[in-house]
Design a protein around this motif. Structure first.
Motif, PDB file in Angstrom:
ATOM      1  N   ALA A  34      57.252  69.364  37.166  1.00  0.00           N
ATOM      2  CA  ALA A  34      57.344  69.167  35.710  1.00  0.00           C
ATOM      3  C   ALA A  34      56.701  70.503  34.815  1.00  0.00           C
ATOM      4  O   ALA A  34      57.299  70.770  33.998  1.00  0.00           O
ATOM      5  CB  ALA A  34      56.716  67.718  35.373  1.00  0.00           C
ATOM      6  N   THR A  36      56.640  73.257  35.889  1.00  0.00           N
ATOM      7  CA  THR A  36      57.089  74.855  36.301  1.00  0.00           C
ATOM      8  C   THR A  36      58.474  75.160  36.131  1.00  0.00           C
ATOM      9  O   THR A  36      59.169  75.776  35.567  1.00  0.00           O
ATOM     10  CB  THR A  36      56.612  75.390  37.804  1.00  0.00           C
ATOM     11  N   GLN A  38      61.126  72.035  35.891  1.00  0.00           N
ATOM     12  CA  GLN A  38      61.840  71.057  34.974  1.00  0.00           C
ATOM     13  C   GLN A  38      62.398  71.793  33.659  1.00  0.00           C
ATOM     14  O   GLN A  38      63.617  71.574  33.234  1.00  0.00           O
ATOM     15  CB  GLN A  38      61.054  69.910  34.775  1.00  0.00           C
ATOM     16  N   PRO A  39      61.513  72.293  33.095  1.00  0.00           N
ATOM     17  CA  PRO A  39      62.036  72.977  31.469  1.00  0.00           C
ATOM     18  C   PRO A  39      63.343  73.870  32.133  1.00  0.00           C
ATOM     19  O   PRO A  39      63.892  74.012  30.938  1.00  0.00           O
ATOM     20  CB  PRO A  39      60.905  73.622  31.108  1.00  0.00           C
ATOM     21  N   PHE A  40      63.481  74.292  32.862  1.00  0.00           N
ATOM     22  CA  PHE A  40      64.480  75.237  33.446  1.00  0.00           C
ATOM     23  C   PHE A  40      65.800  74.803  33.963  1.00  0.00           C
ATOM     24  O   PHE A  40      66.739  75.338  34.201  1.00  0.00           O
ATOM     25  CB  PHE A  40      64.216  76.583  34.012  1.00  0.00           C
ATOM     26  N   GLN A  46      67.682  68.150  37.616  1.00  0.00           N
ATOM     27  CA  GLN A  46      66.348  67.359  37.873  1.00  0.00           C
ATOM     28  C   GLN A  46      66.954  66.059  38.447  1.00  0.00           C
ATOM     29  O   GLN A  46      65.946  65.589  38.992  1.00  0.00           O
ATOM     30  CB  GLN A  46      66.560  66.975  36.175  1.00  0.00           C
ATOM     31  N   ARG A 100      66.450  83.002  31.096  1.00  0.00           N
ATOM     32  CA  ARG A 100      65.699  81.583  30.668  1.00  0.00           C
ATOM     33  C   ARG A 100      66.908  80.532  30.196  1.00  0.00           C
ATOM     34  O   ARG A 100      66.284  79.630  29.595  1.00  0.00           O
ATOM     35  CB  ARG A 100      64.987  81.905  29.244  1.00  0.00           C
ATOM     36  N   LYS A 102      69.058  77.486  31.049  1.00  0.00           N
ATOM     37  CA  LYS A 102      68.847  76.305  32.038  1.00  0.00           C
ATOM     38  C   LYS A 102      69.873  76.221  33.319  1.00  0.00           C
ATOM     39  O   LYS A 102      71.015  76.649  33.029  1.00  0.00           O
ATOM     40  CB  LYS A 102      68.890  74.707  31.162  1.00  0.00           C
TER      41      LYS A 102
END
Length: 104
Positions: A34, A36, A38-40, A46, A100, A102
């Motif tokens: 979460a 490291t 997950q934001p990407f 996911q 950057r 996703k």
């Protein structure tokens, strides 16, 4: 139960001397993901990670005959991984590989 204290390399050990303290290994993996990756990650990545997390054991596996030997081994491993990540980051920066967006 033993109090928190420094390990041979000076890193702090969670209560009880366990590398994970009272937190399950699965929860540590979830927190790490979460914070490291997950934001990407997009929806598919996911959900794939969520499925893969089902295979993570709850307990931290015994990796050495004694707790002290395990901590020493893990610290040595962490030191090598830190060096490797530093080298990988330098190559990524040098080759302008930062993306950057996703994933899917």
């Amino acid at each position: 139960s033993p109090a928190e204290g420094p390990t041979p390399s000076g890193r702090s050990t969670p209560r009880g001397g366990s590398p994970t303290g009272d937190v399950s290994l699965k929860e540590l993996v979830e927190r790490g993901y979460a914070a490291t990756l997950q934001p990407f990650n997009g929806w598919l990545s996911q959900n794939s990670m969520s499925l893969a997390l089902r295979a993570v054991p709850q307990e931290f596996p015994r990796l050495a005959p004694t707790q002290l030997e395990m901590l020493e081994d893990l610290e040595a491993w962490c030191d090598v991984v830190e060096q490797l990540v530093g080298r990988m980051a330098a190559v990524q920066l040098e080759l302008d590989l930062e993306d950057r967006r996703k994933s899917i």
